[in-house]
Design a protein around this motif. Structure first.
Motif, PDB file in Angstrom:
ATOM      1  N   LEU B  10       0.842  -1.198   0.000  1.00 45.30           N
ATOM      2  CA  LEU B  10       0.000   0.000   0.000  1.00 45.30           C
ATOM      3  C   LEU B  10       0.876   1.247   0.000  1.00 45.30           C
ATOM      4  O   LEU B  10       0.664   2.177  -0.789  1.00 45.30           O
ATOM      5  N   ARG B  11       1.868   1.264   0.868  1.00 49.66           N
ATOM      6  CA  ARG B  11       2.772   2.415   0.917  1.00 49.66           C
ATOM      7  C   ARG B  11       3.465   2.628  -0.417  1.00 49.66           C
ATOM      8  O   ARG B  11       3.627   3.762  -0.874  1.00 49.66           O
ATOM      9  N   GLU B  12       3.897   1.548  -0.994  1.00 49.02           N
ATOM     10  CA  GLU B  12       4.557   1.682  -2.297  1.00 49.02           C
ATOM     11  C   GLU B  12       3.612   2.288  -3.325  1.00 49.02           C
ATOM     12  O   GLU B  12       3.993   3.158  -4.102  1.00 49.02           O
ATOM     13  N   ARG B  13       2.405   1.811  -3.303  1.00 46.37           N
ATOM     14  CA  ARG B  13       1.441   2.313  -4.294  1.00 46.37           C
ATOM     15  C   ARG B  13       1.121   3.793  -4.027  1.00 46.37           C
ATOM     16  O   ARG B  13       0.996   4.582  -4.962  1.00 46.37           O
ATOM     17  N   LEU B  14       0.986   4.134  -2.750  1.00 46.62           N
ATOM     18  CA  LEU B  14       0.758   5.551  -2.415  1.00 46.62           C
ATOM     19  C   LEU B  14       1.952   6.394  -2.862  1.00 46.62           C
ATOM     20  O   LEU B  14       1.795   7.498  -3.394  1.00 46.62           O
ATOM     21  N   GLY B  15       3.153   5.871  -2.635  1.00 46.56           N
ATOM     22  CA  GLY B  15       4.362   6.594  -3.015  1.00 46.56           C
ATOM     23  C   GLY B  15       4.414   6.835  -4.516  1.00 46.56           C
ATOM     24  O   GLY B  15       4.855   7.893  -4.973  1.00 46.56           O
ATOM     25  N   ARG B  16       3.954   5.857  -5.264  1.00 47.74           N
ATOM     26  CA  ARG B  16       3.955   6.052  -6.719  1.00 47.74           C
ATOM     27  C   ARG B  16       2.982   7.162  -7.125  1.00 47.74           C
ATOM     28  O   ARG B  16       3.200   7.867  -8.102  1.00 47.74           O
ATOM     29  N   ILE B  17       1.912   7.317  -6.358  1.00 50.00           N
ATOM     30  CA  ILE B  17       0.945   8.382  -6.689  1.00 50.00           C
ATOM     31  C   ILE B  17       1.515   9.773  -6.397  1.00 50.00           C
ATOM     32  O   ILE B  17       1.463  10.666  -7.238  1.00 50.00           O
ATOM     33  N   VAL B  18       2.071   9.949  -5.204  1.00 52.08           N
ATOM     34  CA  VAL B  18       2.473  11.309  -4.800  1.00 52.08           C
ATOM     35  C   VAL B  18       3.968  11.572  -4.975  1.00 52.08           C
ATOM     36  O   VAL B  18       4.404  12.727  -4.858  1.00 52.08           O
ATOM     37  N   GLY B  19       4.738  10.537  -5.247  1.00 53.06           N
ATOM     38  CA  GLY B  19       6.186  10.699  -5.320  1.00 53.06           C
ATOM     39  C   GLY B  19       6.797  10.435  -3.949  1.00 53.06           C
ATOM     40  O   GLY B  19       6.207  10.810  -2.913  1.00 53.06           O
ATOM     41  N   SER B  53      -1.892  17.516  -6.207  1.00 58.67           N
ATOM     42  CA  SER B  53      -2.936  17.894  -7.168  1.00 58.67           C
ATOM     43  C   SER B  53      -4.221  17.155  -6.838  1.00 58.67           C
ATOM     44  O   SER B  53      -4.224  16.156  -6.120  1.00 58.67           O
ATOM     45  N   THR B  54      -5.315  17.673  -7.387  1.00 54.83           N
ATOM     46  CA  THR B  54      -6.617  17.028  -7.207  1.00 54.83           C
ATOM     47  C   THR B  54      -6.577  15.613  -7.776  1.00 54.83           C
ATOM     48  O   THR B  54      -7.161  14.682  -7.203  1.00 54.83           O
ATOM     49  N   LYS B  55      -5.883  15.464  -8.885  1.00 55.62           N
ATOM     50  CA  LYS B  55      -5.752  14.152  -9.520  1.00 55.62           C
ATOM     51  C   LYS B  55      -5.092  13.154  -8.567  1.00 55.62           C
ATOM     52  O   LYS B  55      -5.506  11.990  -8.484  1.00 55.62           O
ATOM     53  N   GLU B  56      -4.072  13.614  -7.862  1.00 51.61           N
ATOM     54  CA  GLU B  56      -3.404  12.717  -6.913  1.00 51.61           C
ATOM     55  C   GLU B  56      -4.331  12.375  -5.740  1.00 51.61           C
ATOM     56  O   GLU B  56      -4.340  11.246  -5.256  1.00 51.61           O
ATOM     57  N   VAL B  57      -5.100  13.350  -5.294  1.00 52.39           N
ATOM     58  CA  VAL B  57      -6.075  13.062  -4.225  1.00 52.39           C
ATOM     59  C   VAL B  57      -7.043  11.973  -4.697  1.00 52.39           C
ATOM     60  O   VAL B  57      -7.354  11.019  -3.973  1.00 52.39           O
ATOM     61  N   ALA B  58      -7.482  12.105  -5.945  1.00 52.23           N
ATOM     62  CA  ALA B  58      -8.429  11.126  -6.492  1.00 52.23           C
ATOM     63  C   ALA B  58      -7.799   9.733  -6.553  1.00 52.23           C
ATOM     64  O   ALA B  58      -8.434   8.735  -6.188  1.00 52.23           O
ATOM     65  N   ALA B  59      -6.548   9.680  -6.968  1.00 50.97           N
ATOM     66  CA  ALA B  59      -5.872   8.377  -7.060  1.00 50.97           C
ATOM     67  C   ALA B  59      -5.719   7.750  -5.679  1.00 50.97           C
ATOM     68  O   ALA B  59      -5.881   6.533  -5.504  1.00 50.97           O
ATOM     69  N   ILE B  60      -5.408   8.575  -4.701  1.00 52.83           N
ATOM     70  CA  ILE B  60      -5.265   8.068  -3.319  1.00 52.83           C
ATOM     71  C   ILE B  60      -6.595   7.485  -2.835  1.00 52.83           C
ATOM     72  O   ILE B  60      -6.638   6.385  -2.267  1.00 52.83           O
ATOM     73  N   ARG B  62      -9.156   6.469  -4.601  1.00 47.86           N
ATOM     74  CA  ARG B  62      -9.506   5.253  -5.370  1.00 47.86           C
ATOM     75  C   ARG B  62      -8.806   4.040  -4.772  1.00 47.86           C
ATOM     76  O   ARG B  62      -9.421   2.999  -4.537  1.00 47.86           O
ATOM     77  N   LEU B  63      -7.523   4.208  -4.519  1.00 44.34           N
ATOM     78  CA  LEU B  63      -6.731   3.116  -3.941  1.00 44.34           C
ATOM     79  C   LEU B  63      -7.251   2.734  -2.554  1.00 44.34           C
ATOM     80  O   LEU B  63      -7.421   1.560  -2.232  1.00 44.34           O
ATOM     81  N   ALA B  64      -7.523   3.746  -1.752  1.00 41.72           N
ATOM     82  CA  ALA B  64      -8.027   3.484  -0.400  1.00 41.72           C
ATOM     83  C   ALA B  64      -9.370   2.762  -0.455  1.00 41.72           C
ATOM     84  O   ALA B  64      -9.624   1.832   0.320  1.00 41.72           O
ATOM     85  N   ASN B  65     -10.204   3.178  -1.384  1.00 43.96           N
ATOM     86  CA  ASN B  65     -11.529   2.568  -1.501  1.00 43.96           C
ATOM     87  C   ASN B  65     -11.421   1.106  -1.931  1.00 43.96           C
ATOM     88  O   ASN B  65     -12.121   0.238  -1.411  1.00 43.96           O
ATOM     89  N   GLU B  66     -10.502   0.841  -2.849  1.00 48.60           N
ATOM     90  CA  GLU B  66     -10.290  -0.535  -3.315  1.00 48.60           C
ATOM     91  C   GLU B  66      -9.754  -1.438  -2.218  1.00 48.60           C
ATOM     92  O   GLU B  66     -10.101  -2.607  -2.127  1.00 48.60           O
ATOM     93  N   THR B  67      -8.852  -0.856  -1.404  1.00 49.64           N
ATOM     94  CA  THR B  67      -8.153  -1.675  -0.399  1.00 49.64           C
ATOM     95  C   THR B  67      -8.781  -1.523   0.981  1.00 49.64           C
ATOM     96  O   THR B  67      -8.234  -2.028   1.963  1.00 49.64           O
ATOM     97  N   ALA B  68      -9.927  -0.825   1.052  1.00 49.62           N
ATOM     98  CA  ALA B  68     -10.614  -0.616   2.332  1.00 49.62           C
ATOM     99  C   ALA B  68      -9.684  -0.001   3.379  1.00 49.62           C
ATOM    100  O   ALA B  68      -9.694  -0.361   4.557  1.00 49.62           O
ATOM    101  N   LEU B 177     -14.634  12.505  -4.060  1.00 45.02           N
ATOM    102  CA  LEU B 177     -15.514  11.626  -3.294  1.00 45.02           C
ATOM    103  C   LEU B 177     -14.720  10.421  -2.770  1.00 45.02           C
ATOM    104  O   LEU B 177     -13.637  10.118  -3.281  1.00 45.02           O
ATOM    105  N   PRO B 178     -15.253   9.747  -1.783  1.00 43.58           N
ATOM    106  CA  PRO B 178     -14.552   8.586  -1.213  1.00 43.58           C
ATOM    107  C   PRO B 178     -14.243   7.507  -2.254  1.00 43.58           C
ATOM    108  O   PRO B 178     -13.328   6.713  -2.066  1.00 43.58           O
ATOM    109  N   THR B 179     -14.974   7.510  -3.339  1.00 39.83           N
ATOM    110  CA  THR B 179     -14.722   6.548  -4.409  1.00 39.83           C
ATOM    111  C   THR B 179     -13.612   6.995  -5.356  1.00 39.83           C
ATOM    112  O   THR B 179     -13.249   6.267  -6.288  1.00 39.83           O
ATOM    113  N   GLY B 180     -13.101   8.205  -5.152  1.00 41.86           N
ATOM    114  CA  GLY B 180     -12.064   8.725  -6.036  1.00 41.86           C
ATOM    115  C   GLY B 180     -12.612   9.540  -7.195  1.00 41.86           C
ATOM    116  O   GLY B 180     -11.855  10.095  -7.987  1.00 41.86           O
ATOM    117  N   GLU B 181     -13.917   9.613  -7.308  1.00 39.34           N
ATOM    118  CA  GLU B 181     -14.507  10.456  -8.357  1.00 39.34           C
ATOM    119  C   GLU B 181     -14.336  11.929  -7.965  1.00 39.34           C
ATOM    120  O   GLU B 181     -14.396  12.261  -6.785  1.00 39.34           O
TER     121      GLU B 181
END
Lengths: 474, 474
Positions: B10-19, B53-60, B62-68, B177-181
């Motif tokens: 999860l951390r790795e995936r988050l790191g890829r989103i925000v750097g 960015s807003t895009k990065e917030v959305a990606a975070i 989305r990932l959180a929603n998928e992984t609960a 939104l919590p779904t990443g939309e």
């Protein structure tokens, strides 16, 4: 009888809830509840019920929810988008809040009034005034619209400039949910962050999420003086400049700023009995300004004169008349409020209730007038409204002499032209009158799928069986 | 490492989103994000992510929603109810909006600013001032709180009296939104009734329904003059009378009316460097008044003097000092804003952020003081706050010399006493600071089951997997 599908047992059960005197089924009796002011919609209903208490409203909605009976809430029946009249099927029942017309409480010290949904707006204004206070919502239909409808549509009007729209004037609500449950939210608090602010859901939802039965309204200190002026201008650009100057000079004391075109003024002087042009010479545009002072009439006059003198010196306005009496001030306002009504004397009128960012109003009017006249040569645009709120009623009267029906047949075409310009400018196609049935199809065009989906999620969360005002808004 | 459940992937995936530079996992780095200002809550987190960015917030999300994965949004971390810090499990990740700190646009003509969620409130105020305009939200933490947090908590502060709380200052929102939309709702319109007003859902929802990433803020004409006074009074009754007189005399020009007790003033003069009592003699109560004029400083002074002279003549106030300079006005305000901070120098403090109908404030203070001192002899109530909004911070400092921990152990008991009185008076236990974790249990006591159920329905409609700020508010 006729071919409308009815349910005798449903009517009987409704009658037991409200009493036989308060259920209408005769076609003549229900007729006024089935047509809206502009006669764009003429529906049918199996019954109009007039509950006399919140408890009765709850019982009606419980029954409707159980029997999957669609319910159309109606207050003063002055709405302009068809949200408050039943559709043509005759299946929908009308729930009128007209009998819920008590002012339950007026707390002058606390500056609050608890009014039931059926109280007529003018009575709210008068009751506030009798207590030495002021309720600022003000609109053309105030003699017949009811406060529940004003809340359900988040009414705007001319007072919104300084005091905000209805949403800002409500502290608490009592609402019957589509399931018949009663939400007791009549709080009198200026600040309350205890959980989600549920009242916001119902304000402006046009009766689709719940039936508002009562509200706590904010009252304000009554201004000790008011001054009103009518100014002649060359253009909407000049009006915007005048607005900025007046706002800078008077701040929150600028309580009214309305604009209208020469065409609008001519319609009023032609059709509104006793209405006269306040200025000696004609001008292409007009602004009505109102300044209110907490201190005195002299102070209000001084602020207004300051603003007008500066505008005259700068060449922003060509001429202006300051009302010399309360009566004259009322006459100026009557011109503005008369505008909505007089258009029908000039034949068909295609309406738009739109908003754009304030600074873009001149550009919007210029573009919309040009495009509409290009499409319908001879058409007479009558733009007027609330400049300070960016809200223009861009109505288009038919060319003189042409067939009214033929002109009105172009409603959607003209709408598409005007709303296209609004959309390009980041504006709203429903600034203060709402969506109802009239603009439901348009809503889907101007809102993204995610937004429509969010609205549907809210609707489902509150009205799982979809019985309340179906087919309106969303 | 430690016993906190973590997920390397999860951390790795988050790191890829925000750097890699924008994800913090080292205990020292994450520590400041895990404790709130009063240190009532000290949590743990597997990672703090700082999207750019807003895009990065959305990606975070989305990932959180998928992984609960539960996500706690954080802005300036100045909230006082524990909504913005992670819980003790270490499972929750913190999403800080601190890097979303651009002012995207300032439209001086239209009176709007588009600010990202991480912009510090003071910067919003300054940017408005540089454009010759005014943003009225004002509160003690304005040097570090961020606008996204102000919106998520519907912040009030001292400007709410004349300009409204944060809800009234927002025209549009951009929300993930919590779904990443991403909901693109950055509209700049003063009036917009096109469908449900979705922004109302997110304002004041304390990060439980969506992550606000940007907002369109309303800017106002900057007053040309301000006058500030500090008045000594005998009682809260006198303060209420003064408030009414000042409001009647100045109307919307009364832009500040705060009260504090002698105990509060003594705390400030004892602990705030350079703070002095503005009046020669001690008084049991004080009011700070601010009047703003669109015209001039002279006009503001005149309105304030009028109100004070009338109050002196009527015996409503015992003494008053009008600030003779901007610097002195700032000193008066510094006393008021210093109150929140100085209490910690007097040992433990049990806090209440409550509201009652304005007219009931004197009765509330009298009853609450008496009841608290009866329960905890020697305790020192320090009520202060926004009289015009009915909002009192009824804080109780410990008796001098007693054990701080023993006093603070009575938090819930003292809360129960004060909140019981508030409930009897139709008030709110969370006037402007919100519910968060601190008052979540209390919310269930003061709201009816139907209301809690409605809140849960909204939560489910927007956050079906319950990943966003779980355990806060509802």
């Amino acid at each position: 009888m006729n071919d409308i599908p009815t349910s005798e047992s449903l009517r009987e059960r409704l009658g037991r809830i409200v009493g036989a005197r308060h259920i209408l089924t005769d076609p003549d009796d229900v007729a006024p509840y089935c047509v809206e002011p502009r006669e764009l919609y003429r529906g049918a209903t199996q019954a109009v019920v007039l509950p006399g208490s919140t408890k009765e409203v709850a019982a009606i909605l419980r029954l409707a929810n159980e029997t999957a009976t669609p319910v159309v809430p109606q207050a003063g029946n002055t709405g302009l988008v068809g949200a408050q009249v039943p559709d043509e099927t005759g299946r929908e029942i009308v729930l009128s809040v007209a009998r819920l017309d008590r002012i339950r409480d007026l707390d002058a010290d606390g500056g609050t009034m608890v009014a039931e949904a059926g109280v007529i707006l003018e009575r709210v204004q008068e009751a506030a005034a009798e207590a030495g206070l002021f309720f600022p919502l003000s609109l053309g239909a105030q003699g017949s619209c009811r406060i529940g409808g004003n809340i359900a549509t988040n009414a705007g009007g001319t007072g919104a400039l300084a005091y905000g729209s209805m949403r800002e004037l409500v502290l608490g609500l009592e609402v019957v949910l589509p399931t018949g449950e009663v939400w007791h939210g009549l709080r009198r608090l200026k600040k309350d962050n205890a959980g989600y602010d549920l009242k916001q859901l119902f304000i402006g939802s046009e009766g689709t999420l719940g039936v508002i039965t009562a509200a706590v309204l904010k009252l304000f200190a009554a201004p000790r003086g008011r001054a009103v002026a009518f100014a002649g201008l060359a253009s909407p650009q000049a009006a915007l400049k005048l607005f900025r100057g007046a706002r800078a000079a008077a701040g929150p004391a600028l309580t009214g700023f309305e604009i209208l075109s020469r065409t609008g003024l001519e319609f009023v002087t032609a059709h509104l009995p006793g209405a006269r042009d306040p200025l000696a010479e004609p001008h292409p545009w007009y602004a009505l300004l109102e300044v209110s002072s907490a201190r005195s009439e002299v102070d209000a006059q001084a602020m207004l004169e300051e603003a007008l003198t500066a505008a005259l010196e700068a060449g922003t306005i060509a001429d202006a008349a300051i009302a010399a009496s309360l009566d004259q001030a009322a006459q100026f306002w009557r011109i503005r409020h008369g505008l909505a009504e007089v258009q029908r004397h000039e034949g068909g009128s295609i309406k738009h209730d739109v908003s754009v960012p304030v600074a873009l109003i001149p550009e919007f009017i210029a573009r919309a007038e040009e495009a509409v006249i290009r499409a319908v040569p001879g058409a007479r645009p009558v733009p007027f409204g609330h400049m300070g709120d960016g809200n223009i009623h861009f109505n288009v009267s038919q060319p003189p002499g042409v067939d009214k029906a033929a002109f009105l047949a172009r409603w959607e075409e003209v709408n598409a032209i005007v709303h296209g310009i609004v959309a390009e400018m980041g504006g709203s196609i429903a600034a203060e009158h709402g969506i109802g049935r009239l603009k439901r199809g348009l809503l889907a065009e101007v809102r993204r799928p995610l937004e429509l989906d969010l609205m549907r999620r809210l609707k489902r969360a509150l009205d799982p069986n979809g019985i309340l005002n179906p087919g309106r808004v969303i």
